[in-house]
Design an enzyme around this catalytic site. Sequence first.
Site, PDB file in Angstrom:
ATOM      1  CE  LYS A 145      -3.602   2.050   2.814  1.00 19.83           C
ATOM      2  NZ  LYS A 145      -4.358   1.736   4.303  1.00 19.83           N
ATOM      3  CB  SER A 194      -7.130   4.246   3.391  1.00 21.74           C
ATOM      4  OG  SER A 194      -7.085   3.518   4.392  1.00 21.74           O
ATOM      5  CB  SER A 239      -8.062   1.201   6.220  1.00 18.56           C
ATOM      6  OG  SER A 239      -8.359   2.575   6.661  1.00 18.56           O
TER       7      SER A 239
END
Length: 502
Positions: A99, A174, A198
């Site tokens: 990520k 996220s 997330s």
Amino acid sequence: MPRHANRALRQTYAVCAKITHMEIFELSARELAAQIRNKDISAVEVTEATLERAETVGAQVGAFTYIAHELALDQARAADNAFAAGNAGPFAGVPVPIKDLNQVAGVPFEAGSVVMRGNIAQVDDAITELFARAGTIMVGKTTTPEFAFPPYTEPVAGPKARTPWDLSRTAGGSSGGAGAAVASGIVSVAHGSDGGGSIRIPAAANGIVGMKPSRGRISAAPGADGPGLATNGVLTRDVRDSAAFLDVLSTPQAGDPWMRALSGQTFLEACDQDPGRLRIGLLLEPLVCDEIDLHPQSRQAAELTARALEDLGHHVEMAPRPMNGTDWETFMPLWATAAAGIPLPDEAVPMLEPLTRWLRQIGHGYSAVDYANAINGMQTLSRRLAHAWADFDVILTPVLAPGPLRPEDLMKADPAEDFMSQRRFTPWTSIFNMTGTPSISLPVHAGPVADEQAPRGEVILPFNVMLSAVQPGTEAMLFALSAQLEAALPWQERQIEVIRRF
């Protein structure tokens, strides 16, 4: 192949001299690692196929902000050499993107923000090193919203992450790019992080598995843990891959403020254990706000799971709602000061997205006393929840109250309204960041949703449930329970059908 691999796939691959690219994309990480280890396919071949799919399918679902061609192929060649030398890691050759909220040395690190555009990481984060030590291939950086604040991934700075179930709907956030990459079959596992849901939110939006471990289970090194809300982890398509990678990532680092003792068995081994008769509390009322639009399919997913758990011999009853939306405001100073604490020059602030700028402004308005009171308030609330749920081992809830939404139905022009919309979208996840207990999102159900824009007037969407432990450090129990549910309510056929659309 691993004992728990799909039998039909095992039989197919047993008669094939070489597995095809499409078959690669449908395998679990454990299955793919075994294929590479058995020399049915090389790490380089897997990486080349993955990079190609990342470029094509990845663009359709908005999964990647950067694809690391040279680095990935260098790592793949090293993995093949490691097999030849007999010192390959447990997941050597398995692609795992990172990520874009964590650093990979020599690779862009932009955190979904235009103010970070062009920034190149100079060091590896500890989590990146653990993935590399396991032999995984860093094929790219997955998309995240600006500094990972909202539960949708629509950054101005880069691609917008969409669920492969319906490309008009958000992949969540996220870790939205990570969720989209796994659900569309680009990779079988992707790194994510979770400070308020997330990992579990994109798992739900994409119909895959996402575990938030206990506070302190995975180190945040070399950074600071702050109030301990956030943790790293992975998104996968099955429970055992999540367990196996938690085994990889549960490595303490010097200076960690929290520690979680490891038992004699691995988390993967725990998936084969009987968790015993557990006490499950079903909760459909919101925790972080007072009013929600609970979609009938979200309710059905939770009730379906409750019945399955009862059939498995567990005791299920309704859990009390020990807090309300006002109580949740304890979380706000911690969230807002995280935005205020991002080190940015004054001239960069106007370039921030409205939500980040709003959070930052609020955060600057809090005093040191406000922050200290927020820490105390979070701990007091955690004690209240522990007492209220003392008769339960696990709390069962939906993940997304309305199910996966279109960005225009979730995002609001006014940041304050947007933030409240976020709370109604996912009204349970952040509580378990406060308590620090493990929580897992499972794709137990998919069902039709009326949609005027769909060709047939409806679309099939995933509806995950969340199993959250009442006590910290109980990941083994949660994995054992989740593995039972995976067997009782299997979801692999739905996932493969989605993968084959691309």
